[in-house]
Structures are given as structure tokens and as C-alpha cells.
Design a protein around this motif. Structure first.
Motif, PDB file in Angstrom:
ATOM      1  N   ARG A 158       0.852  -1.110  -0.046  1.00  0.00           N
ATOM      2  CA  ARG A 158      -0.088   0.191   0.133  1.00  0.00           C
ATOM      3  C   ARG A 158       0.966   1.334   0.113  1.00  0.00           C
ATOM      4  O   ARG A 158       2.119   1.227   0.521  1.00  0.00           O
ATOM      5  N   HIS A 159       0.260   2.402  -0.570  1.00  0.00           N
ATOM      6  CA  HIS A 159       0.934   3.453  -0.400  1.00  0.00           C
ATOM      7  C   HIS A 159       0.381   4.508   0.871  1.00  0.00           C
ATOM      8  O   HIS A 159       0.078   5.276   0.767  1.00  0.00           O
ATOM      9  N   GLU A 160       1.211   3.919   1.869  1.00  0.00           N
ATOM     10  CA  GLU A 160       1.148   4.444   3.320  1.00  0.00           C
ATOM     11  C   GLU A 160       2.229   4.268   4.046  1.00  0.00           C
ATOM     12  O   GLU A 160       2.882   3.030   3.807  1.00  0.00           O
ATOM     13  N   LYS A 161       2.331   4.607   5.343  1.00  0.00           N
ATOM     14  CA  LYS A 161       3.161   4.155   6.319  1.00  0.00           C
ATOM     15  C   LYS A 161       2.288   3.833   7.594  1.00  0.00           C
ATOM     16  O   LYS A 161       1.272   4.457   7.712  1.00  0.00           O
ATOM     17  N   LYS A 162       2.644   2.931   8.097  1.00  0.00           N
ATOM     18  CA  LYS A 162       2.037   2.235   9.417  1.00  0.00           C
ATOM     19  C   LYS A 162       2.908   1.673  10.512  1.00  0.00           C
ATOM     20  O   LYS A 162       4.037   1.230  10.100  1.00  0.00           O
ATOM     21  N   LEU A 173       5.023   1.096   3.657  1.00  0.00           N
ATOM     22  CA  LEU A 173       4.587  -0.269   3.219  1.00  0.00           C
ATOM     23  C   LEU A 173       4.488  -0.489   1.770  1.00  0.00           C
ATOM     24  O   LEU A 173       4.197  -1.518   1.021  1.00  0.00           O
ATOM     25  N   LYS A 174       5.223   0.477   0.768  1.00  0.00           N
ATOM     26  CA  LYS A 174       5.249   0.320  -0.432  1.00  0.00           C
ATOM     27  C   LYS A 174       6.210  -0.872  -0.794  1.00  0.00           C
ATOM     28  O   LYS A 174       7.186  -1.283  -0.010  1.00  0.00           O
ATOM     29  N   THR A 175       6.085  -1.714  -1.746  1.00  0.00           N
ATOM     30  CA  THR A 175       6.843  -2.551  -2.366  1.00  0.00           C
ATOM     31  C   THR A 175       8.185  -1.829  -2.730  1.00  0.00           C
ATOM     32  O   THR A 175       8.105  -1.074  -3.789  1.00  0.00           O
ATOM     33  N   GLU A 176       9.382  -2.203  -2.227  1.00  0.00           N
ATOM     34  CA  GLU A 176      10.521  -1.649  -2.839  1.00  0.00           C
ATOM     35  C   GLU A 176      11.022  -2.419  -3.982  1.00  0.00           C
ATOM     36  O   GLU A 176      10.836  -3.399  -4.535  1.00  0.00           O
ATOM     37  N   THR A 177      11.607  -1.433  -5.128  1.00  0.00           N
ATOM     38  CA  THR A 177      12.317  -1.943  -6.174  1.00  0.00           C
ATOM     39  C   THR A 177      13.551  -2.370  -5.879  1.00  0.00           C
ATOM     40  O   THR A 177      14.331  -1.959  -4.955  1.00  0.00           O
ATOM     41  N   ASN A 247       0.921  -5.231   3.087  1.00  0.00           N
ATOM     42  CA  ASN A 247       2.004  -4.376   3.827  1.00  0.00           C
ATOM     43  C   ASN A 247       3.555  -4.380   3.279  1.00  0.00           C
ATOM     44  O   ASN A 247       4.354  -4.569   3.823  1.00  0.00           O
ATOM     45  N   GLY A 248       3.458  -4.772   2.008  1.00  0.00           N
ATOM     46  CA  GLY A 248       4.941  -4.758   1.205  1.00  0.00           C
ATOM     47  C   GLY A 248       5.267  -5.919   0.258  1.00  0.00           C
ATOM     48  O   GLY A 248       5.978  -6.113  -0.661  1.00  0.00           O
ATOM     49  N   CYS A 249       4.574  -7.195   0.783  1.00  0.00           N
ATOM     50  CA  CYS A 249       4.867  -8.316   0.079  1.00  0.00           C
ATOM     51  C   CYS A 249       4.278  -8.266  -1.103  1.00  0.00           C
ATOM     52  O   CYS A 249       3.265  -7.537  -1.490  1.00  0.00           O
ATOM     53  N   ILE A 250       4.698  -9.148  -2.165  1.00  0.00           N
ATOM     54  CA  ILE A 250       3.736  -9.581  -3.229  1.00  0.00           C
ATOM     55  C   ILE A 250       3.064 -10.882  -2.990  1.00  0.00           C
ATOM     56  O   ILE A 250       3.482 -11.913  -2.962  1.00  0.00           O
ATOM     57  N   ASP A 290       0.088   6.070 -11.896  1.00  0.00           N
ATOM     58  CA  ASP A 290       1.327   6.037 -11.037  1.00  0.00           C
ATOM     59  C   ASP A 290       0.757   5.848  -9.427  1.00  0.00           C
ATOM     60  O   ASP A 290       0.656   6.812  -8.829  1.00  0.00           O
ATOM     61  N   ILE A 291       0.726   4.454  -9.089  1.00  0.00           N
ATOM     62  CA  ILE A 291       0.053   4.136  -7.623  1.00  0.00           C
ATOM     63  C   ILE A 291       0.824   4.696  -6.593  1.00  0.00           C
ATOM     64  O   ILE A 291       0.409   5.135  -5.618  1.00  0.00           O
ATOM     65  N   TYR A 292       2.216   5.048  -6.835  1.00  0.00           N
ATOM     66  CA  TYR A 292       2.998   5.508  -5.593  1.00  0.00           C
ATOM     67  C   TYR A 292       3.337   7.210  -5.771  1.00  0.00           C
ATOM     68  O   TYR A 292       3.985   7.702  -4.953  1.00  0.00           O
ATOM     69  N   GLY A 293       2.930   7.567  -6.841  1.00  0.00           N
ATOM     70  CA  GLY A 293       3.239   9.058  -7.037  1.00  0.00           C
ATOM     71  C   GLY A 293       4.283   9.420  -7.178  1.00  0.00           C
ATOM     72  O   GLY A 293       5.110  10.421  -6.929  1.00  0.00           O
ATOM     73  N   TYR A 294       5.307   8.431  -7.792  1.00  0.00           N
ATOM     74  CA  TYR A 294       6.731   8.737  -7.995  1.00  0.00           C
ATOM     75  C   TYR A 294       7.086   9.767  -8.766  1.00  0.00           C
ATOM     76  O   TYR A 294       8.000  10.663  -8.786  1.00  0.00           O
ATOM     77  N   ASN A 295       6.172   9.967  -9.777  1.00  0.00           N
ATOM     78  CA  ASN A 295       6.411  10.939 -10.903  1.00  0.00           C
ATOM     79  C   ASN A 295       5.690  12.370 -10.860  1.00  0.00           C
ATOM     80  O   ASN A 295       5.600  12.974 -11.814  1.00  0.00           O
ATOM     81  N   ARG A 296       5.125  12.597  -9.705  1.00  0.00           N
ATOM     82  CA  ARG A 296       4.292  13.813  -9.510  1.00  0.00           C
ATOM     83  C   ARG A 296       5.263  14.954  -9.391  1.00  0.00           C
ATOM     84  O   ARG A 296       6.239  14.718  -8.986  1.00  0.00           O
TER      85      ARG A 296
END
Length: 296
Positions: A158-162, A173-177, A247-250, A290-296
Motif C-alpha cells: 500500500r501507498h502509506e506508512k503504518k 508499506l510500499k513494495t521496494e524496487t 504491507n509490502g509483500c507480493i 502512478d500508484i505510488y506518486g513517484y512521478n508527480r
């Protein structure tokens, strides 16, 4: 209250290898060898049974025998495992409360220990296969050389912190590249709610039915040299696929998780990317959300 958002921190049970009686159809191992299963094997006993075969025959094969090599040489096993998927069974009007009790290797089934030529081909295939994940596309691909073998829908972080009690801090919680490897398999995972640290044993399905949790391996990744708990594992709620929900997993379908597991032995390369510009099934260029808003 049952937890249906599953970030799982599995622990491998320390099980001793259980030995089973198997009937040998041939007497030597220079070529392929057939083993006849003489008693039905359930999913709960499946891995111990395979371990017993590997333990018995590894010392007399001219190559290193492994569970992955054995099953890939008997691809019907993967098909059978896929069909234990709760939702596949539901489509057949069959309700499965405890997947571990399902028979996966029936009495009389024949398992072939591969000859050297087959084993060498499979080992080369393992070395030339990698996992590719594109986060905003919600896709996991298994690629051998330049050929796309499989393409599966996934859910991502998810695009959030918890705050997660199991981590003891606030987590992004974002999945890391990044690039990395498969470094471990957890074949009998335990399930925990990371928010409160509590273990749970049952799940609410998409159809509102309650079942025990299935025994399907979790795949542990190391990305950019770090093992951050970003796993590849099945979800019991496929309605959450194609979404930023974990929560970050695939997360994958139960059936798909078995394929990924057997095409991704330890050491398999993995690439997790965030590409918005892709080519769709019709060959057209598409720009993804852009689900994580990286290119805004």
C-alpha cells in the motif's frame, strides 16, 4: 476477529524427515527411475515425503537431487498442487476447510527420478530463469532467457506508512524496487498479524467462508543486498489482486504460488521495477497509473 490483510512473518517448523515406503520399479539409477507411491500422501505430509525420496536417492544420482529438480521432472505434481487452490475447488462445487488434508499424491502415482540428460537440462533452465515484477502493472513474470513462461496477477504494498508492532516502528508499506535473489523458502509458514504481532490460524475467504490457512511455501527475497521481509506468497483473498493492498509483500493466487515456487529455487534472480510505460497484450503503448506518486 480474523485478519484478512496478510503480511506474514513465517517460521519454518523444524520437522524431522519422515521416511515412507516406496516401490522401486527399476533397480539402478544410471537412467531414469520410477517410484510408485504406495499410500496416499496429503499436503500436510507432502514435503516430508519428497524429502525422504531426495534423501534416499541423492547419494546414487550422478547429479545433486533436490525437491525442485524432482518435481520439475514430474510436472503433473505442479498441476495437482495448483488444483488444491480453494477457489478452483469452489468452482467445482467443493468446499475445502483444511487444505492440508487434501491428497496430492494418490496411491499408485508414479514419480520419476530423472536421468542425467533431463537433470542437466532442468538445472540449466534454473540458471537461465528469473522473476520479473512490475509494481504498477501488478504483474509477476517468470522469464527463461528471453521467453516469458508465465505471467501472474499480483497485489503489492500500500501507498502509506503504518506502525507495525512486529517491526517496532513505523514502516513504509510500499513494495521496494531493486535487483536480488531468492534466498530462502518457508514450506510450512506460520501466520502473524504484523500490526499487533498475534499469530492466527484461520482466514476469511472472499466468499465469507472461514477456512484454515493453507500450507503453500513462502518465498524469501533479498533485494539490493537487504532481506527486508518482502516476501512472495499466496493470498487467501484474490479479490485483492491487481491492487496496492499488502504491507509490502507480493501476493499471488494460491495456484500461481505453487508454479512460482517450483520455478524459483534458491539463487534465482529477481528484478522488481516500477515502469509506467508498458506494451499491452495488443502491442499498444500504455501508460499505467502512478500508484505510488513517484512521478508527480
Amino acid at each position: 476477529m480474523l485478519v484478512t490483510l496478510k503480511f506474514c512473518c513465517p517460521k519454518e517448523d523444524d520437522n524431522l524427515i519422515a521416511f515412507y515406503n516406496v516401490s522401486d520399479e527399476t533397480a539402478s539409477i544410471p537412467s531414469s527411475k520410477n517410484i510408485v507411491v504406495d499410500t496416499p500422501i496429503t499436503i500436510g505430509k507432502y514435503f516430508d515425503f519428497l524429502d525422504s525420496i531426495v534423501h534416499k536417492y541423492d547419494s546414487i544420482t550422478p547429479y545433486k537431487l533436490s525437491e525442485h529438480l524432482l518435481v520439475r521432472a514430474n510436472s503433473w505434481i505442479i498441476d495437482t498442487l495448483q488444483n488444491t487452490d480453494y477457489y478452483r475447488m469452489k468452482a467445482r462445487d467443493s468446499f475445502v476447510y483444511n487444505q492440508k488434508k487434501m491428497i496430492v499424491l494418490p496411491k499408485g502415482a508414479v514419480i520419476t527420478i530423472p536421468d542425467s540428460i533431463t537433470a542437466t537440462k532442468l538445472l540449466n533452465s534454473f540458471r537461465n530463469t528469473f522473476i520479473d515484477i512490475n509494481i504498477p502493472e501488478f504483474k509477476l513474470r517468470i522469464i527463461k532467457d528471453s521467453t516469458n513462461l508465465f505471467e501472474f496477477p499480483i497485489r503489492v504494498g500500500r501507498h502509506e506508512k503504518k506502525y507495525l508492532k512486529m517491526a517496532g516502528r513505523v514502516i513504509d508499506l510500499k513494495t521496494e524496487t531493486g535487483h536480488g535473489f531468492i534466498v530462502n523458502h518457508v514450506r510450512n509458514p506460520s501466520y502473524y498479524n504484523p500490526a499487533n504481532g498475534r499469530q492466527y490460524f484461520a482466514t476469511n475467504r472472499d466468499d465469507k467462508k472461514v477456512t484454515k490457512l493453507p500450507q503453500i511455501p513462502f518465498i524469501v527475497t533479498e533485494i539490493n543486498g537487504v532481506r527486508n521481509g518482502q516476501l512472495i506468497h499466496p493470498t487467501t483473498n484474490p479479490i485483492t489482486l491487481n491492487k496496492a493492498y499488502s504491507n509490502g509483500c507480493i501476493g499471488t493466487k494460491e495456484a500461481d504460488a505453487w508454479v512460482i515456487y517450483y520455478y524459483a529455487p534458491i539463487g534465482t534472480k529477481i528484478n522488481i521495477r516500477y515502469d509506467l510505460n508498458v506494451i499491452d497484450e495488443k502491442g499498444k503503448k500504455v501508460t499505467l497509473k502512478d500508484i505510488y506518486g513517484y512521478n508527480r
